[in-house]
Design a protein around this motif. Structure first.
Motif, PDB file in Angstrom:
ATOM      1  N   UNK A 218     -10.648  -8.487   9.400  1.00 15.48           N
ATOM      2  CA  UNK A 218      -8.576  -8.028   9.246  1.00 15.48           C
ATOM      3  C   UNK A 218      -8.448  -7.827   8.379  1.00 15.48           C
TER       4      UNK A 218
ATOM      5  N   UNK B 198      -9.480  -5.475   6.004  1.00 21.69           N
ATOM      6  CA  UNK B 198      -8.875  -4.689   6.297  1.00 21.69           C
ATOM      7  C   UNK B 198      -7.434  -4.225   6.069  1.00 21.69           C
TER       8      UNK B 198
ATOM      9  N   UNK C 161      -7.328  -3.323   2.262  1.00 22.88           N
ATOM     10  CA  UNK C 161      -8.392  -2.049   2.222  1.00 22.88           C
ATOM     11  C   UNK C 161      -7.041  -1.332   2.313  1.00 22.88           C
ATOM     12  N   UNK C 162      -6.859  -1.605   3.645  1.00 28.84           N
ATOM     13  CA  UNK C 162      -5.364  -0.374   4.051  1.00 28.84           C
ATOM     14  C   UNK C 162      -4.201  -0.107   2.899  1.00 28.84           C
TER      15      UNK C 162
ATOM     16  N   UNK D 217      -5.053   2.097   0.367  1.00 32.94           N
ATOM     17  CA  UNK D 217      -5.423   3.177   0.300  1.00 32.94           C
ATOM     18  C   UNK D 217      -3.321   3.553   0.489  1.00 32.94           C
ATOM     19  N   UNK D 218      -2.887   3.043   0.858  1.00 35.47           N
ATOM     20  CA  UNK D 218      -1.598   3.432   1.322  1.00 35.47           C
ATOM     21  C   UNK D 218      -0.796   3.325  -0.084  1.00 35.47           C
TER      22      UNK D 218
ATOM     23  N   UNK E 271     -12.173   5.544  -2.558  1.00 40.05           N
ATOM     24  CA  UNK E 271     -12.642   6.334  -1.159  1.00 40.05           C
ATOM     25  C   UNK E 271     -11.025   6.915  -1.299  1.00 40.05           C
TER      26      UNK E 271
ATOM     27  N   UNK F  25       0.115  -6.490  15.739  1.00 44.70           N
ATOM     28  CA  UNK F  25      -1.112  -7.116  14.902  1.00 44.70           C
ATOM     29  C   UNK F  25      -0.656  -6.789  13.555  1.00 44.70           C
TER      30      UNK F  25
ATOM     31  N   UNK G 110      -0.194  -1.650   7.817  1.00 47.90           N
ATOM     32  CA  UNK G 110       0.140  -0.321   7.956  1.00 47.90           C
ATOM     33  C   UNK G 110       1.250   0.022   8.015  1.00 47.90           C
TER      34      UNK G 110
ATOM     35  N   UNK H 179     -15.107   1.106  13.441  1.00 45.85           N
ATOM     36  CA  UNK H 179     -13.284   2.258  13.187  1.00 45.85           C
ATOM     37  C   UNK H 179     -12.652   2.832  14.307  1.00 45.85           C
TER      38      UNK H 179
ATOM     39  N   UNK I  38     -10.845   0.743  16.628  1.00 43.31           N
ATOM     40  CA  UNK I  38      -9.529   0.300  16.160  1.00 43.31           C
ATOM     41  C   UNK I  38      -8.945   1.668  16.403  1.00 43.31           C
TER      42      UNK I  38
ATOM     43  N   UNK J 200      -7.204   0.782  19.094  1.00 44.41           N
ATOM     44  CA  UNK J 200      -7.059  -0.689  19.568  1.00 44.41           C
ATOM     45  C   UNK J 200      -5.593  -0.059  19.056  1.00 44.41           C
TER      46      UNK J 200
ATOM     47  N   UNK K  89      -8.101   7.267   4.799  1.00 48.25           N
ATOM     48  CA  UNK K  89      -9.049   7.235   6.157  1.00 48.25           C
ATOM     49  C   UNK K  89      -8.412   7.218   7.471  1.00 48.25           C
TER      50      UNK K  89
ATOM     51  N   UNK L 167      -8.228   6.032  10.066  1.00 51.00           N
ATOM     52  CA  UNK L 167      -7.903   5.071  10.887  1.00 51.00           C
ATOM     53  C   UNK L 167      -6.244   4.555  10.318  1.00 51.00           C
ATOM     54  N   UNK L 168      -6.335   4.999   9.612  1.00 51.10           N
ATOM     55  CA  UNK L 168      -5.194   4.351   8.618  1.00 51.10           C
ATOM     56  C   UNK L 168      -4.297   4.999   8.911  1.00 51.10           C
TER      57      UNK L 168
END
Lengths: 241, 241
Positions: free
Chosen positions: A92, A95, A98-99, A102-103, A136, A221, A227, B92, B95, B98, B221, B223-224
């Motif tokens: 996590x 994660x 990563x997020x 991306x954001x 990505x 969570x 995010x 993913x 995820x 969830x 992505x 999931x994001x």
């Protein structure tokens, strides 16, 4: 338009005619895993010079060379937004980094709170995740992952001009929002799974730069909260508009 | 106030004095993994009767019994919001389910698009993830995970009164938003990693109920994107206000 799909982050200047060497790992990825060879088009970015279309001129097992042709995207810096979070379980934490990339966070700061479990982080591994996420998501910038720092130390010396959006679980169901059009430097603080301690909560409440925000009636969570908070901020004050 | 921390979803009526049996898996979790025994307080919810404080009256290896004492939270239904997404890699996909449960979607619908890789899903496994997320986030409702359905079939028969927020990658950097105060049934559609096909895009554009929305200048992505879209919707039209 270029048909190049592969994007690589390189720590090297980019510009028309510029030669760019690949290190061993990148060569393995590009030539071994992705089966590219001489003449293949690749998109490169370095976080400073935008995105460039390049062509492979030398492909080897231990390295390679690319030649920059033309700029395909200008550098797009994210807003001056830091994401502060308390590291949690490994997957996590990866994660969240990563997020954040991306954001569109500009800087990622793992913080140690009273209820944080992690005593240490692997900064290099987290930085590699940020690079991969930038490759990505089409970004031209890679946020820096800072070293783990105690939240108390960070708050004791908090920059006067940087506002701090903190996600207060006690506000669940409450109606706190972001101030309209409050531009300038910001940070988002996501607490650990166990929440903030009473001492931390009092410190945050006493900080004039701090803005408490609710993330709805359910307890999120930490990775979801990251995010969600980044979305609210980007939508209301950031580069999504 | 109860000190009970463990929350369990049970498929059984809850009410004052009600006895609630545990199945083998739940008994293993509660008594084996969590080391609870007779007299231990547990919070129960079933998606219909709110949350109840219960006490363990029988603890066994193959099952157990709890007795409901008092309601600790009323049932809180999420808004009438579906999350439609194209299943991706296993971790993913788990995820996304969830996150949809945590963020308060009422129904989760895996859809097959032209560029979706998954041919099938494990509906029971995904449903178990939704239950676990509801247990974790303090929700009193568990969203149903539907069977995988082709997007084309879903759109051909789309309910007239349900609006559809779809996240259009072509709008990246554009400025489409949600209509103010458009309450009522909604769905959010997240495309697959490869985006929507031209045919799908035309169909969505022709659907009067569809509202295209941008999720910023970077490509997220799936999931994001799911968490970001749920955040925008909940913040503007849902139960976060």
């Amino acid at each position: 338009m270029s048909m190049a799909k592969i994007r690589l982050y390189v720590d090297h200047p980019l510009g028309a005619g510029q030669s760019v060497p690949l290190d061993r790992d990148q060569a393995h990825y590009l030539f071994g895993v992705m089966r590219q060879g001489a003449g293949a088009p690749v998109l490169l970015f370095n976080g400073r010079d935008g995105e460039w279309l390049a062509t492979v001129t030398e492909a080897g097992k231990r390295g390679g060379l690319l030649s920059c042709e033309e700029q395909t995207r200008p550098l797009q810096l994210p807003p001056d937004l830091w994401l502060l979070f308390a590291p949690i379980k490994k997957a996590r934490t990866d994660f969240i980094v990563e997020k954040a990339a991306e954001m569109g966070a500009a800087r990622i700061v793992p913080v140690q709170t009273e209820f944080t479990n992690a005593e240490r982080i692997r900064r290099d591994r987290l930085q590699a995740h940020a690079v991969e996420a930038a490759e990505q998501c089409g970004g031209t910038f890679v946020p820096e992952v800072a070293d783990l720092v105690p939240l108390s130390r960070l708050l004791a010396d908090w920059p006067e001009d940087r506002r701090l959006m903190w996600c207060d679980e006690a506000l669940v169901g409450g109606s706190a929002g972001l101030p309209d059009g409050a531009a300038g430097p910001w940070a988002i603080l996501i607490g650990p799974e166990g929440g903030f301690s009473e001492v931390e909560r009092s410190r945050l409440k006493a900080l004039p730069q701090a803005v408490p925000v609710s993330l709805g009636p359910r307890i999120l969570r930490a990775d979801t909260a990251a995010v969600a908070a980044l979305t609210l901020w980007q939508d209301q004050l950031g580069d999504w508009r």
